[in-house]
Design an enzyme around this catalytic site. Structure first.
Site, PDB file in Angstrom:
ATOM      1  N   LYS A 258       0.395  -0.873  -0.008  1.00 46.13           N
ATOM      2  CA  LYS A 258      -0.057   0.239   0.162  1.00 46.13           C
ATOM      3  C   LYS A 258       0.748   0.999  -0.507  1.00 46.13           C
ATOM      4  O   LYS A 258       0.720   2.780  -0.766  1.00 46.13           O
ATOM      5  CB  LYS A 258      -0.542  -0.036   1.655  1.00 46.13           C
ATOM      6  CG  LYS A 258      -1.571   1.406   0.980  1.00 46.13           C
ATOM      7  CD  LYS A 258      -3.082   1.174   2.097  1.00 46.13           C
ATOM      8  CE  LYS A 258      -3.356   0.105   3.402  1.00 46.13           C
ATOM      9  NZ  LYS A 258      -1.944   1.764   4.360  1.00 46.13           N
TER      10      LYS A 258
ATOM     11  N   ARG B 120      -2.139  -9.928  13.447  1.00 46.50           N
ATOM     12  CA  ARG B 120      -2.654  -8.378  12.938  1.00 46.50           C
ATOM     13  C   ARG B 120      -3.722  -8.874  11.789  1.00 46.50           C
ATOM     14  O   ARG B 120      -4.842  -8.002  11.667  1.00 46.50           O
ATOM     15  CB  ARG B 120      -1.654  -7.845  12.142  1.00 46.50           C
ATOM     16  CG  ARG B 120      -0.725  -7.429  13.490  1.00 46.50           C
ATOM     17  CD  ARG B 120       0.632  -7.198  13.352  1.00 46.50           C
ATOM     18  NE  ARG B 120       1.266  -6.396  12.198  1.00 46.50           N
ATOM     19  CZ  ARG B 120       2.569  -6.240  12.545  1.00 46.50           C
ATOM     20  NH1 ARG B 120       3.324  -7.432  12.333  1.00 46.50           N
ATOM     21  NH2 ARG B 120       3.014  -5.832  10.979  1.00 46.50           N
TER      22      ARG B 120
ATOM     23  N   ARG C 238      11.393  -9.086   6.397  1.00 45.68           N
ATOM     24  CA  ARG C 238      11.775  -8.170   6.752  1.00 45.68           C
ATOM     25  C   ARG C 238      12.628  -8.152   7.866  1.00 45.68           C
ATOM     26  O   ARG C 238      13.006  -8.450   8.753  1.00 45.68           O
ATOM     27  CB  ARG C 238      10.284  -7.363   7.036  1.00 45.68           C
ATOM     28  CG  ARG C 238       9.877  -6.898   5.478  1.00 45.68           C
ATOM     29  CD  ARG C 238       9.063  -5.996   6.089  1.00 45.68           C
ATOM     30  NE  ARG C 238       8.053  -5.701   7.247  1.00 45.68           N
ATOM     31  CZ  ARG C 238       7.274  -5.084   7.179  1.00 45.68           C
ATOM     32  NH1 ARG C 238       6.625  -4.283   6.041  1.00 45.68           N
ATOM     33  NH2 ARG C 238       5.812  -5.262   8.217  1.00 45.68           N
TER      34      ARG C 238
END
Length: 289
Positions: A91, A242, A202
């Site tokens: 996004k 999440r 990540r």
């Protein structure tokens, strides 16, 4: 004289057929404009071949055509966009591209909250009281901040891009009651297993702040690789929590925007996702032309 007469006739013919537009443009600007338009047409054609969709040239003048700005490619009419996507859906990358292409004001609730508090507005002071006491800022205060920001001159003239807001059905309903409406609601759809892989891989360089991915974009330098750090919440267990919360909220939000919602396949190369988003926005806002 014969040469000049022939030149005038040639220029008139080119203008009549739309090859050049002479108003307010120098000869060098005309050459740059023709070159830019040919490049845009080539890209549009290639995209149509790649996807099997016909490429369509818009009759609406772009910001680039009207002002000579080579960077912006937005329409003259401001567009209002809401974009939603799970963590690691890409996004942030797409928001930057949308902002550049359409010239809209990119807005996130965190930035708006901090700006309102710093400016000392009425709703900013209310938000500060909650934040200072360690409490969550209630929806009515957040909606007030968002509404005030969207009424500012830059948003009214350039349009806006709401990033990740509204997050709940209550916030979506409050926006509607406040008279805030969007032209399109974009949802970046990425499978959960792909999102988990993106997040878990990540790593951050504590020295430069640069983010790497151990599978997709690992560091080439061993020294950098040895000092990379993983965020404490970038584990598979925490990511799944999440994502579960995200899906619960976004499904309710999508119900509030069924007429303008478009799901975008986010499990593709960013350039392909961007091309689809651009096509979608132009189609959804064509009536504003």
């Amino acid at each position: 004289m014969k040469f000049l007469a022939a030149l005038v006739l040639a220029v008139s013919a080119m203008t009549a057929h739309g090859f050049i537009q002479t108003q307010g443009l120098s000869s060098s600007s005309l050459l740059q404009k023709q070159t830019s338009n040919r490049q845009s047409e080539s890209i549009s054609y290639l995209w149509g071949v790649t996807t099997g969709r016909p490429s369509q040239r818009s009759s609406v003048p772009t910001f680039q055509q009207a002002t000579g700005n080579k960077q912006a490619t937005t329409r003259l009419h401001a567009v209002n966009i809401i974009i939603a996507g799970a963590p690691a859906s890409g996004k942030g990358t797409q928001c930057e591209i949308i902002k550049e292409k359409f010239g809209v004001v990119h807005l996130s609730t965190g930035d708006m909250l901090r700006a309102a508090v710093a400016a000392g507005t009425e709703v900013g002071k209310k938000a500060k009281d909650f934040m200072d006491s360690g409490k969550l800022v209630p929806d009515e205060v957040i909606i007030g901040i968002v509404k005030d920001r969207l009424m500012e001159e830059d948003c009214q003239k350039m349009g806006w891009l709401l990033d990740g807001f509204p997050r709940t059905q209550a916030q979506a309903k409050a926006l509607e009651e406040a008279g805030v409406s969007a032209d399109c609601f974009l949802f970046l759809d990425v499978p959960d297993e792909v999102l988990v892989e993106r997040v878990v891989g990540r790593r951050t360089d504590p020295v430069t702040g640069k983010i790497y991915h151990m599978t997709f974009s690992p560091p080439e330098d061993e020294e950098i690789a040895s000092r990379l750090e993983q965020r404490s919440d970038d584990t598979e267990e925490k990511v799944m929590v999440r994502l579960e919360q995200f899906h619960t909220n976004v499904d309710a939000v999508k119900d509030s925007y069924t007429e303008i919602m478009v799901a975008i396949d986010g499990n593709q190369h960013p350039s392909v996702v961007s091309a689809t988003i651009t096509e979608t926005i132009e189609k959804m806002t064509a009536s504003k032309a």
